[in-house]
Design an enzyme around this catalytic site. Structure first.
Site, PDB file in Angstrom:
ATOM      1  N   ARG A   1       0.723  -1.316   0.218  1.00 38.13           N
ATOM      2  CA  ARG A   1       0.075  -0.102   0.014  1.00 38.13           C
ATOM      3  C   ARG A   1       0.748   1.458  -0.284  1.00 38.13           C
ATOM      4  NH1 ARG A   1      -5.357   1.082   4.015  1.00 38.13           N
ATOM      5  NH2 ARG A   1      -3.593   1.066   5.694  1.00 38.13           N
TER       6      ARG A   1
ATOM      7  N   ASP B   1      -3.586   2.394  13.621  1.00 40.33           N
ATOM      8  CA  ASP B   1      -3.207   3.845  12.714  1.00 40.33           C
ATOM      9  C   ASP B   1      -3.310   4.927  12.267  1.00 40.33           C
ATOM     10  OD1 ASP B   1      -6.014   3.596  10.828  1.00 40.33           O
ATOM     11  OD2 ASP B   1      -4.573   1.620   9.987  1.00 40.33           O
TER      12      ASP B   1
END
Length: 550
Positions: free
Chosen positions: A180, A464
Protein backbone atom coordinates in the site's frame (compact mmCIF):
# COMPACT_ATOMS: atom_id res chain seq x y z
CA UNK A 1 28.44 4.38 6.00
CA UNK A 2 25.76 7.02 5.35
CA UNK A 3 25.72 9.61 2.64
CA UNK A 4 23.57 12.53 1.63
CA UNK A 5 22.47 12.12 -1.97
CA UNK A 6 22.09 15.31 -4.01
CA UNK A 7 22.44 16.39 -7.60
CA UNK A 8 25.44 18.50 -8.38
CA UNK A 9 27.30 19.07 -11.59
CA UNK A 10 30.64 18.82 -9.77
CA UNK A 11 32.12 15.78 -8.08
CA UNK A 12 31.83 16.23 -4.31
CA UNK A 13 33.53 13.94 -1.84
CA UNK A 14 31.05 11.76 0.06
CA UNK A 15 28.12 12.59 -2.21
CA UNK A 16 26.35 10.13 -4.50
CA UNK A 17 25.51 11.57 -7.91
CA UNK A 18 21.94 11.15 -9.19
CA UNK A 19 20.17 11.87 -12.49
CA UNK A 20 19.75 15.39 -13.84
CA UNK A 21 16.98 17.33 -12.11
CA UNK A 22 16.71 14.95 -9.14
CA UNK A 23 17.72 15.95 -5.64
CA UNK A 24 17.64 13.50 -2.75
CA UNK A 25 18.29 14.81 0.74
CA UNK A 26 18.67 12.89 3.97
CA UNK A 27 21.06 10.22 5.12
CA UNK A 28 21.15 6.94 3.23
CA UNK A 29 23.11 3.91 4.37
CA UNK A 30 24.65 1.27 2.12
CA UNK A 31 21.43 -0.75 1.90
CA UNK A 32 19.49 2.40 1.07
CA UNK A 33 21.92 3.15 -1.73
CA UNK A 34 20.93 -0.20 -3.24
CA UNK A 35 17.39 1.22 -3.50
CA UNK A 36 18.20 4.79 -4.55
CA UNK A 37 20.24 3.89 -7.60
CA UNK A 38 20.60 6.17 -10.60
CA UNK A 39 18.34 3.91 -12.64
CA UNK A 40 15.63 3.75 -9.98
CA UNK A 41 15.70 7.50 -9.45
CA UNK A 42 15.50 8.11 -13.18
CA UNK A 43 12.44 5.84 -13.29
CA UNK A 44 10.59 7.61 -10.47
CA UNK A 45 11.55 10.96 -12.00
CA UNK A 46 9.85 9.89 -15.22
CA UNK A 47 6.72 9.01 -13.24
CA UNK A 48 6.74 12.43 -11.58
CA UNK A 49 7.29 14.33 -14.81
CA UNK A 50 4.62 12.41 -16.64
CA UNK A 51 1.91 12.21 -13.93
CA UNK A 52 2.69 14.76 -11.22
CA UNK A 53 0.79 17.62 -12.84
CA UNK A 54 -2.31 15.48 -13.35
CA UNK A 55 -2.15 14.51 -9.68
CA UNK A 56 -2.16 18.21 -8.79
CA UNK A 57 -5.19 18.81 -11.00
CA UNK A 58 -7.09 15.97 -9.37
CA UNK A 59 -6.36 17.30 -5.88
CA UNK A 60 -7.75 20.67 -6.98
CA UNK A 61 -10.82 18.86 -8.28
CA UNK A 62 -11.30 17.32 -4.83
CA UNK A 63 -11.56 20.78 -3.32
CA UNK A 64 -14.02 21.90 -5.97
CA UNK A 65 -16.22 18.87 -5.43
CA UNK A 66 -16.18 19.28 -1.65
CA UNK A 67 -17.22 22.89 -2.05
CA UNK A 68 -20.18 21.76 -4.15
CA UNK A 69 -21.20 19.28 -1.46
CA UNK A 70 -20.97 22.06 1.14
CA UNK A 71 -23.34 24.13 -1.00
CA UNK A 72 -25.87 21.37 -1.76
CA UNK A 73 -25.47 19.00 1.19
CA UNK A 74 -25.71 16.16 -1.30
CA UNK A 75 -23.76 13.43 -3.10
CA UNK A 76 -25.23 11.15 -5.75
CA UNK A 77 -24.28 8.59 -8.36
CA UNK A 78 -22.79 10.28 -11.43
CA UNK A 79 -25.23 10.71 -14.34
CA UNK A 80 -22.36 10.99 -16.85
CA UNK A 81 -21.13 7.47 -16.03
CA UNK A 82 -24.51 5.75 -15.92
CA UNK A 83 -23.64 3.76 -19.05
CA UNK A 84 -20.65 2.15 -17.31
CA UNK A 85 -22.86 1.07 -14.40
CA UNK A 86 -25.60 -0.29 -16.65
CA UNK A 87 -23.38 -2.11 -19.16
CA UNK A 88 -23.53 -5.80 -18.09
CA UNK A 89 -20.66 -7.21 -20.13
CA UNK A 90 -17.42 -5.83 -18.75
CA UNK A 91 -15.39 -7.58 -16.06
CA UNK A 92 -12.07 -6.92 -14.40
CA UNK A 93 -9.06 -9.05 -15.33
CA UNK A 94 -8.87 -12.56 -13.95
CA UNK A 95 -6.95 -12.83 -10.70
CA UNK A 96 -3.46 -14.36 -10.73
CA UNK A 97 -3.10 -17.67 -8.96
CA UNK A 98 -1.73 -16.24 -5.69
CA UNK A 99 -4.63 -13.78 -5.32
CA UNK A 100 -7.50 -16.19 -5.89
CA UNK A 101 -7.72 -17.08 -2.19
CA UNK A 102 -7.66 -14.03 0.07
CA UNK A 103 -9.68 -15.23 3.03
CA UNK A 104 -7.24 -13.76 5.58
CA UNK A 105 -5.08 -10.69 5.00
CA UNK A 106 -2.76 -9.40 7.71
CA UNK A 107 -1.83 -5.73 7.68
CA UNK A 108 1.18 -3.93 9.09
CA UNK A 109 4.09 -1.61 8.38
CA UNK A 110 7.21 -2.67 6.52
CA UNK A 111 9.29 -2.70 9.70
CA UNK A 112 11.70 -5.65 9.47
CA UNK A 113 10.37 -7.80 12.32
CA UNK A 114 6.77 -7.17 11.22
CA UNK A 115 7.71 -8.16 7.68
CA UNK A 116 8.88 -11.58 8.85
CA UNK A 117 5.99 -12.16 11.25
CA UNK A 118 3.43 -11.19 8.62
CA UNK A 119 4.89 -13.44 5.94
CA UNK A 120 5.04 -16.32 8.44
CA UNK A 121 1.58 -15.67 9.91
CA UNK A 122 -0.42 -18.18 7.86
CA UNK A 123 -2.46 -15.41 6.26
CA UNK A 124 -2.94 -15.62 2.50
CA UNK A 125 -1.91 -11.98 1.98
CA UNK A 126 0.27 -9.43 3.74
CA UNK A 127 -0.74 -5.81 3.18
CA UNK A 128 2.71 -4.24 3.40
CA UNK A 129 1.80 -0.76 4.54
CA UNK A 130 3.75 2.30 3.44
CA UNK A 131 0.74 4.47 4.27
CA UNK A 132 -1.42 4.78 7.40
CA UNK A 133 0.56 2.30 9.53
CA UNK A 134 3.85 3.91 8.59
CA UNK A 135 5.24 7.27 9.69
CA UNK A 136 6.95 8.71 6.59
CA UNK A 137 10.24 9.41 8.34
CA UNK A 138 12.88 9.25 5.64
CA UNK A 139 14.48 6.25 7.35
CA UNK A 140 11.12 4.42 7.24
CA UNK A 141 10.53 5.31 3.59
CA UNK A 142 13.91 3.95 2.44
CA UNK A 143 14.15 1.17 5.03
CA UNK A 144 10.71 -0.12 4.07
CA UNK A 145 11.84 -0.52 0.48
CA UNK A 146 14.96 -2.39 1.62
CA UNK A 147 12.82 -4.76 3.70
CA UNK A 148 10.39 -5.31 0.84
CA UNK A 149 13.22 -6.13 -1.58
CA UNK A 150 14.58 -8.67 0.89
CA UNK A 151 11.11 -10.09 1.51
CA UNK A 152 10.51 -10.59 -2.21
CA UNK A 153 13.81 -12.47 -2.47
CA UNK A 154 13.10 -14.42 0.75
CA UNK A 155 16.36 -13.23 2.33
CA UNK A 156 14.88 -11.04 5.07
CA UNK A 157 16.00 -11.79 8.65
CA UNK A 158 16.15 -9.89 11.94
CA UNK A 159 18.02 -10.13 15.25
CA UNK A 160 16.30 -8.46 18.20
CA UNK A 161 18.07 -6.80 21.10
CA UNK A 162 17.05 -9.66 23.39
CA UNK A 163 18.89 -12.13 21.15
CA UNK A 164 15.93 -13.65 19.35
CA UNK A 165 16.36 -14.47 15.67
CA UNK A 166 13.56 -14.01 13.13
CA UNK A 167 13.64 -15.80 9.80
CA UNK A 168 11.16 -16.86 7.14
CA UNK A 169 9.75 -20.33 7.56
CA UNK A 170 10.54 -22.82 4.84
CA UNK A 171 7.89 -25.33 5.87
CA UNK A 172 4.80 -23.32 4.95
CA UNK A 173 3.37 -21.08 2.27
CA UNK A 174 4.31 -17.45 2.87
CA UNK A 175 1.79 -14.65 2.52
CA UNK A 176 1.48 -12.93 -0.86
CA UNK A 177 2.82 -9.37 -0.67
CA UNK A 178 0.44 -6.53 -1.56
CA UNK A 179 1.97 -3.07 -1.04
CA UNK A 180 0.00 0.00 0.00
CA UNK A 181 1.72 3.21 -1.18
CA UNK A 182 0.84 6.61 0.21
CA UNK A 183 -2.35 8.37 -0.92
CA UNK A 184 -2.36 10.88 -3.74
CA UNK A 185 -2.43 13.86 -1.34
CA UNK A 186 1.00 13.27 0.22
CA UNK A 187 4.34 14.49 -1.14
CA UNK A 188 7.84 13.29 -0.26
CA UNK A 189 10.02 16.31 0.49
CA UNK A 190 13.29 14.34 0.59
CA UNK A 191 13.12 13.74 -3.17
CA UNK A 192 12.56 16.62 -5.57
CA UNK A 193 12.26 16.43 -9.33
CA UNK A 194 12.90 19.63 -11.26
CA UNK A 195 12.56 21.59 -8.03
CA UNK A 196 9.25 20.08 -6.82
CA UNK A 197 8.71 17.42 -4.15
CA UNK A 198 7.84 14.09 -5.71
CA UNK A 199 4.37 12.64 -5.18
CA UNK A 200 4.75 10.17 -2.31
CA UNK A 201 2.58 7.57 -4.03
CA UNK A 202 4.73 7.67 -7.16
CA UNK A 203 7.93 7.28 -5.16
CA UNK A 204 6.56 4.36 -3.11
CA UNK A 205 5.11 2.62 -6.14
CA UNK A 206 8.04 3.40 -8.42
CA UNK A 207 10.81 2.14 -6.16
CA UNK A 208 8.96 -1.07 -5.32
CA UNK A 209 7.97 -1.73 -8.93
CA UNK A 210 11.41 -0.94 -10.34
CA UNK A 211 13.29 -3.22 -7.98
CA UNK A 212 10.82 -6.06 -7.60
CA UNK A 213 8.35 -6.45 -10.48
CA UNK A 214 10.50 -8.76 -12.60
CA UNK A 215 11.73 -10.68 -9.57
CA UNK A 216 8.16 -11.26 -8.39
CA UNK A 217 7.06 -12.46 -11.82
CA UNK A 218 10.00 -14.85 -12.00
CA UNK A 219 8.81 -16.35 -8.72
CA UNK A 220 5.24 -16.88 -9.92
CA UNK A 221 3.78 -13.82 -8.23
CA UNK A 222 3.54 -10.21 -9.38
CA UNK A 223 3.55 -6.54 -8.42
CA UNK A 224 0.35 -6.16 -6.39
CA UNK A 225 -0.91 -3.00 -4.71
CA UNK A 226 -3.57 -1.63 -2.37
CA UNK A 227 -4.58 1.89 -3.40
CA UNK A 228 -5.78 4.20 -0.58
CA UNK A 229 -7.75 7.42 -0.15
CA UNK A 230 -9.08 7.76 -3.70
CA UNK A 231 -12.10 9.99 -4.18
CA UNK A 232 -13.05 9.45 -7.81
CA UNK A 233 -12.77 7.23 -10.87
CA UNK A 234 -10.55 9.88 -12.44
CA UNK A 235 -7.99 9.20 -9.72
CA UNK A 236 -8.28 5.50 -10.50
CA UNK A 237 -7.73 6.31 -14.18
CA UNK A 238 -4.49 8.04 -13.25
CA UNK A 239 -3.30 4.93 -11.42
CA UNK A 240 -4.15 2.83 -14.50
CA UNK A 241 -2.05 5.17 -16.62
CA UNK A 242 0.84 4.90 -14.15
CA UNK A 243 0.65 1.11 -14.26
CA UNK A 244 0.58 0.97 -18.06
CA UNK A 245 3.53 3.35 -18.37
CA UNK A 246 5.57 1.48 -15.73
CA UNK A 247 4.99 -1.87 -17.41
CA UNK A 248 5.98 -0.46 -20.79
CA UNK A 249 9.13 1.18 -19.46
CA UNK A 250 10.39 -2.02 -17.87
CA UNK A 251 9.31 -4.28 -20.72
CA UNK A 252 6.68 -6.12 -18.69
CA UNK A 253 3.60 -7.57 -20.38
CA UNK A 254 0.55 -5.37 -19.88
CA UNK A 255 -1.74 -6.32 -17.03
CA UNK A 256 0.72 -7.96 -14.66
CA UNK A 257 0.05 -5.33 -12.01
CA UNK A 258 -2.93 -6.00 -9.76
CA UNK A 259 -4.61 -3.33 -7.63
CA UNK A 260 -7.17 -3.54 -4.84
CA UNK A 261 -8.81 -0.21 -4.06
CA UNK A 262 -9.79 0.83 -0.57
CA UNK A 263 -13.25 2.37 -0.69
CA UNK A 264 -12.60 4.55 2.32
CA UNK A 265 -14.02 7.87 1.19
CA UNK A 266 -17.69 8.72 0.83
CA UNK A 267 -17.36 10.06 -2.76
CA UNK A 268 -15.65 6.84 -3.83
CA UNK A 269 -18.63 4.86 -2.49
CA UNK A 270 -20.70 6.50 -5.21
CA UNK A 271 -18.17 5.51 -7.91
CA UNK A 272 -17.29 1.90 -7.09
CA UNK A 273 -18.15 0.53 -10.52
CA UNK A 274 -16.46 3.40 -12.31
CA UNK A 275 -13.28 2.87 -10.26
CA UNK A 276 -13.23 -0.81 -11.18
CA UNK A 277 -13.90 0.07 -14.81
CA UNK A 278 -10.96 2.48 -15.04
CA UNK A 279 -8.70 -0.17 -13.50
CA UNK A 280 -10.33 -3.13 -15.24
CA UNK A 281 -7.05 -4.38 -16.76
CA UNK A 282 -5.46 -4.28 -13.31
CA UNK A 283 -8.21 -4.43 -10.69
CA UNK A 284 -8.36 -7.25 -8.20
CA UNK A 285 -10.97 -6.02 -5.74
CA UNK A 286 -12.33 -3.40 -3.37
CA UNK A 287 -11.93 -3.14 0.39
CA UNK A 288 -14.23 -1.65 3.03
CA UNK A 289 -12.13 0.69 5.22
CA UNK A 290 -14.17 1.61 8.28
CA UNK A 291 -12.37 4.41 10.13
CA UNK A 292 -11.26 6.32 7.06
CA UNK A 293 -14.78 6.02 5.66
CA UNK A 294 -16.27 7.56 8.81
CA UNK A 295 -13.56 10.23 8.73
CA UNK A 296 -14.53 11.02 5.14
CA UNK A 297 -18.24 11.24 5.99
CA UNK A 298 -17.48 13.89 8.60
CA UNK A 299 -15.05 15.72 6.31
CA UNK A 300 -17.48 15.89 3.43
CA UNK A 301 -20.56 16.81 5.41
CA UNK A 302 -19.01 18.91 8.15
CA UNK A 303 -21.21 21.85 7.12
CA UNK A 304 -24.43 19.84 7.03
CA UNK A 305 -25.54 20.28 10.64
CA UNK A 306 -26.77 17.90 13.30
CA UNK A 307 -28.22 15.36 10.85
CA UNK A 308 -24.66 14.32 9.98
CA UNK A 309 -23.30 14.21 13.54
CA UNK A 310 -22.06 10.74 14.42
CA UNK A 311 -22.22 9.22 17.92
CA UNK A 312 -19.15 7.85 19.74
CA UNK A 313 -16.91 6.21 17.16
CA UNK A 314 -16.94 2.86 18.93
CA UNK A 315 -20.75 2.91 18.78
CA UNK A 316 -20.75 3.20 14.98
CA UNK A 317 -20.64 -0.45 14.00
CA UNK A 318 -20.79 -1.98 10.56
CA UNK A 319 -24.48 -2.75 11.17
CA UNK A 320 -25.43 0.95 11.27
CA UNK A 321 -27.81 1.53 8.33
CA UNK A 322 -25.48 3.73 6.28
CA UNK A 323 -22.52 1.41 6.89
CA UNK A 324 -24.63 -1.60 6.02
CA UNK A 325 -25.63 0.05 2.74
CA UNK A 326 -21.99 0.76 1.95
CA UNK A 327 -20.78 -2.80 2.55
CA UNK A 328 -23.72 -4.41 0.78
CA UNK A 329 -23.13 -2.22 -2.26
CA UNK A 330 -19.42 -3.06 -2.20
CA UNK A 331 -19.99 -6.82 -2.28
CA UNK A 332 -22.67 -6.48 -4.96
CA UNK A 333 -20.46 -4.27 -7.12
CA UNK A 334 -17.35 -6.43 -6.80
CA UNK A 335 -19.00 -9.73 -7.64
CA UNK A 336 -20.98 -8.20 -10.49
CA UNK A 337 -17.64 -7.29 -12.08
CA UNK A 338 -15.58 -10.33 -11.09
CA UNK A 339 -13.58 -8.56 -8.35
CA UNK A 340 -12.93 -9.62 -4.77
CA UNK A 341 -14.77 -7.94 -1.89
CA UNK A 342 -12.49 -7.56 1.10
CA UNK A 343 -13.80 -6.94 4.61
CA UNK A 344 -12.57 -4.61 7.31
CA UNK A 345 -9.99 -4.72 10.04
CA UNK A 346 -10.03 -6.79 13.22
CA UNK A 347 -7.72 -4.53 15.23
CA UNK A 348 -7.84 -6.39 18.54
CA UNK A 349 -4.49 -7.42 20.04
CA UNK A 350 -4.92 -10.58 22.12
CA UNK A 351 -3.66 -10.26 25.69
CA UNK A 352 -1.45 -12.98 27.10
CA UNK A 353 -2.26 -11.79 30.64
CA UNK A 354 -6.00 -11.19 30.69
CA UNK A 355 -8.15 -14.10 29.44
CA UNK A 356 -11.36 -12.20 30.26
CA UNK A 357 -10.48 -9.39 27.84
CA UNK A 358 -9.66 -11.96 25.18
CA UNK A 359 -12.89 -13.87 25.61
CA UNK A 360 -15.06 -10.78 25.17
CA UNK A 361 -13.04 -9.27 22.34
CA UNK A 362 -12.61 -12.48 20.37
CA UNK A 363 -16.35 -13.11 20.51
CA UNK A 364 -16.87 -9.69 18.89
CA UNK A 365 -14.21 -10.41 16.27
CA UNK A 366 -15.83 -13.73 15.46
CA UNK A 367 -19.28 -12.16 15.12
CA UNK A 368 -17.89 -9.44 12.83
CA UNK A 369 -16.11 -11.96 10.58
CA UNK A 370 -19.18 -14.18 10.48
CA UNK A 371 -21.22 -11.19 9.33
CA UNK A 372 -18.70 -10.44 6.58
CA UNK A 373 -18.51 -14.03 5.41
CA UNK A 374 -22.30 -14.30 5.46
CA UNK A 375 -22.63 -11.12 3.41
CA UNK A 376 -20.43 -12.54 0.66
CA UNK A 377 -17.05 -10.99 1.39
CA UNK A 378 -14.17 -13.05 0.03
CA UNK A 379 -11.88 -12.38 2.97
CA UNK A 380 -11.01 -9.92 5.68
CA UNK A 381 -8.22 -8.12 7.51
CA UNK A 382 -6.54 -8.78 10.84
CA UNK A 383 -3.87 -6.73 12.59
CA UNK A 384 -2.26 -9.46 14.69
CA UNK A 385 -0.97 -12.95 13.79
CA UNK A 386 -2.94 -14.48 16.68
CA UNK A 387 -6.19 -13.54 14.90
CA UNK A 388 -5.28 -15.34 11.67
CA UNK A 389 -6.61 -18.77 12.81
CA UNK A 390 -9.95 -17.32 13.95
CA UNK A 391 -10.52 -15.44 10.68
CA UNK A 392 -9.37 -18.47 8.68
CA UNK A 393 -11.81 -20.70 10.57
CA UNK A 394 -14.79 -18.40 10.01
CA UNK A 395 -14.22 -17.89 6.29
CA UNK A 396 -13.28 -21.51 5.65
CA UNK A 397 -16.54 -22.63 7.26
CA UNK A 398 -18.41 -20.40 4.84
CA UNK A 399 -16.33 -21.12 1.74
CA UNK A 400 -16.24 -24.88 2.06
CA UNK A 401 -14.34 -26.26 -0.91
CA UNK A 402 -14.29 -22.86 -2.68
CA UNK A 403 -11.50 -20.30 -2.56
CA UNK A 404 -13.74 -17.25 -2.66
CA UNK A 405 -17.37 -16.17 -3.05
CA UNK A 406 -17.25 -14.55 -6.49
CA UNK A 407 -20.20 -16.67 -7.57
CA UNK A 408 -22.45 -15.00 -4.95
CA UNK A 409 -23.65 -12.10 -7.07
CA UNK A 410 -25.94 -10.57 -4.45
CA UNK A 411 -28.35 -9.48 -7.18
CA UNK A 412 -31.02 -8.82 -4.57
CA UNK A 413 -29.04 -5.86 -3.26
CA UNK A 414 -30.12 -2.42 -4.40
CA UNK A 415 -28.66 0.59 -2.61
CA UNK A 416 -29.78 4.18 -3.10
CA UNK A 417 -27.93 7.43 -2.51
CA UNK A 418 -30.29 8.20 0.36
CA UNK A 419 -29.34 4.93 2.07
CA UNK A 420 -25.63 5.69 1.76
CA UNK A 421 -26.27 9.08 3.36
CA UNK A 422 -28.72 8.02 6.08
CA UNK A 423 -26.39 9.10 8.88
CA UNK A 424 -29.15 10.26 11.23
CA UNK A 425 -30.43 6.69 11.63
CA UNK A 426 -27.18 5.60 13.30
CA UNK A 427 -27.87 4.30 16.82
CA UNK A 428 -25.82 5.52 19.77
CA UNK A 429 -25.08 8.73 21.59
CA UNK A 430 -22.22 11.13 22.21
CA UNK A 431 -20.79 10.51 25.67
CA UNK A 432 -18.12 12.01 27.86
CA UNK A 433 -16.40 8.64 27.86
CA UNK A 434 -16.37 8.66 24.05
CA UNK A 435 -14.98 12.18 23.95
CA UNK A 436 -12.28 11.28 26.45
CA UNK A 437 -11.39 8.12 24.53
CA UNK A 438 -11.00 10.11 21.32
CA UNK A 439 -8.65 12.52 23.08
CA UNK A 440 -6.63 9.77 24.75
CA UNK A 441 -6.22 7.64 21.65
CA UNK A 442 -5.35 10.58 19.40
CA UNK A 443 -2.70 11.90 21.81
CA UNK A 444 -1.09 8.50 22.25
CA UNK A 445 -1.16 7.75 18.55
CA UNK A 446 0.24 11.11 17.48
CA UNK A 447 3.09 10.92 19.99
CA UNK A 448 4.06 7.54 18.55
CA UNK A 449 3.61 8.67 14.94
CA UNK A 450 5.85 11.68 15.48
CA UNK A 451 8.43 9.36 16.99
CA UNK A 452 8.40 7.09 13.95
CA UNK A 453 5.82 4.43 14.85
CA UNK A 454 2.77 4.41 12.59
CA UNK A 455 1.18 1.21 13.92
CA UNK A 456 0.50 1.60 17.64
CA UNK A 457 -0.99 -0.70 20.26
CA UNK A 458 -3.43 1.40 22.33
CA UNK A 459 -5.91 -0.09 24.80
CA UNK A 460 -5.56 -3.58 23.26
CA UNK A 461 -6.18 -2.33 19.73
CA UNK A 462 -3.73 -1.84 16.89
CA UNK A 463 -4.28 1.71 15.67
CA UNK A 464 -3.07 3.58 12.60
CA UNK A 465 -3.51 7.11 11.26
CA UNK A 466 -7.17 6.52 10.42
CA UNK A 467 -7.95 6.22 14.14
CA UNK A 468 -6.44 9.61 14.90
CA UNK A 469 -8.28 11.10 11.92
CA UNK A 470 -11.72 9.94 13.01
CA UNK A 471 -11.00 10.86 16.64
CA UNK A 472 -10.00 14.48 15.96
CA UNK A 473 -12.67 14.86 13.26
CA UNK A 474 -15.46 13.80 15.60
CA UNK A 475 -14.32 16.31 18.20
CA UNK A 476 -14.17 19.06 15.57
CA UNK A 477 -17.68 18.14 14.42
CA UNK A 478 -19.12 17.98 17.94
CA UNK A 479 -17.72 21.43 18.79
CA UNK A 480 -19.15 23.00 15.63
CA UNK A 481 -22.58 21.54 16.32
CA UNK A 482 -22.50 22.21 20.08
CA UNK A 483 -23.30 18.56 20.62
CA UNK A 484 -24.63 17.62 24.05
CA UNK A 485 -22.98 14.81 25.98
CA UNK A 486 -24.71 12.20 28.10
CA UNK A 487 -23.69 14.31 31.11
CA UNK A 488 -25.61 17.31 29.82
CA UNK A 489 -22.42 19.25 29.05
CA UNK A 490 -22.01 20.78 25.61
CA UNK A 491 -18.83 19.94 23.69
CA UNK A 492 -16.82 23.14 23.53
CA UNK A 493 -13.17 23.90 22.97
CA UNK A 494 -12.57 24.69 26.65
CA UNK A 495 -14.05 21.35 27.71
CA UNK A 496 -11.81 19.53 25.22
CA UNK A 497 -8.75 21.44 26.47
CA UNK A 498 -9.57 20.44 30.05
CA UNK A 499 -9.82 16.78 29.05
CA UNK A 500 -6.57 17.08 27.08
CA UNK A 501 -4.88 18.48 30.19
CA UNK A 502 -6.20 15.63 32.32
CA UNK A 503 -5.16 12.97 29.81
CA UNK A 504 -1.66 14.42 29.41
CA UNK A 505 -1.27 14.55 33.19
CA UNK A 506 -2.31 10.90 33.39
CA UNK A 507 0.19 9.92 30.71
CA UNK A 508 2.93 11.84 32.53
CA UNK A 509 2.21 9.88 35.73
CA UNK A 510 2.10 6.62 33.77
CA UNK A 511 5.45 7.20 32.07
CA UNK A 512 7.31 9.09 34.77
CA UNK A 513 8.97 12.47 34.33
CA UNK A 514 12.09 11.27 32.56
CA UNK A 515 10.30 9.14 29.96
CA UNK A 516 7.65 11.81 29.42
CA UNK A 517 10.31 14.45 28.81
CA UNK A 518 11.92 12.19 26.20
CA UNK A 519 8.58 11.53 24.45
CA UNK A 520 6.77 13.50 21.75
CA UNK A 521 3.62 14.16 23.82
CA UNK A 522 4.14 17.93 23.99
CA UNK A 523 4.24 18.12 20.20
CA UNK A 524 1.39 15.63 19.95
CA UNK A 525 -0.77 17.84 22.18
CA UNK A 526 -0.03 20.94 20.12
CA UNK A 527 -0.77 19.09 16.90
CA UNK A 528 -3.97 17.56 18.25
CA UNK A 529 -5.33 20.92 19.41
CA UNK A 530 -4.42 22.41 16.04
CA UNK A 531 -6.39 19.84 14.04
CA UNK A 532 -9.28 19.33 16.49
CA UNK A 533 -9.97 22.86 17.75
CA UNK A 534 -9.07 25.23 14.91
CA UNK A 535 -11.88 27.02 13.08
CA UNK A 536 -10.65 25.76 9.72
CA UNK A 537 -10.80 22.01 9.16
CA UNK A 538 -7.48 20.42 8.17
CA UNK A 539 -8.06 17.98 5.29
CA UNK A 540 -5.53 15.45 6.61
CA UNK A 541 -3.75 15.69 9.95
CA UNK A 542 -0.76 13.93 8.42
CA UNK A 543 -0.05 17.07 6.37
CA UNK A 544 0.80 19.34 9.34
CA UNK A 545 2.23 16.32 11.18
CA UNK A 546 4.68 15.74 8.33
CA UNK A 547 6.15 19.19 8.96
CA UNK A 548 7.23 18.01 12.43
CA UNK A 549 9.28 14.93 11.46
CA UNK A 550 12.64 14.27 9.84
Amino acid sequence: MTKNIIHNEEEIEGVVQVPQGVVVTGEVDERGQEILTDEALEFVAQLQRRFGLRRDELLARRSERRAEVARTGRLDFLPETKEIRSEPAWRVALAPRDLVDRRVEITGPTERKMTINALNSGAQVWLADLEDANTPHWANVVGGQVNLADAVRRTVSFSSEDGREYRLRDDARLATIVVRPRGWHLDERHVTVDGKPIVGALLDFGLYFFHNAKELLSRGSGPYFYLPKMESHLEARLWAQVFAFAEEQLGIVRGKVRATVLIETIPAAFEMEEILYELRHYASGLNAGRWDYLFSVIKYFRDAGASFVLPDRNAVTMTAPFMRAYTELLVRTCHKRGAFAMGGMAAFIPSRRDPAINETALAKVRADKEREAGDGFDGSWVAHPDLVPLCEEVFSARLGSHQNQLSRLREEVSVTADELLDISATPGEVTEAGLRNNVAVALRYLASWLGGGGAVAIFNLMEDAATAEISRSQIWQWIRNRTKLDTGDVVEADLVRRIVEEEVAGIRRELGEEAFAASRFTQARELFERVALADDYEAFLTLPAYELID
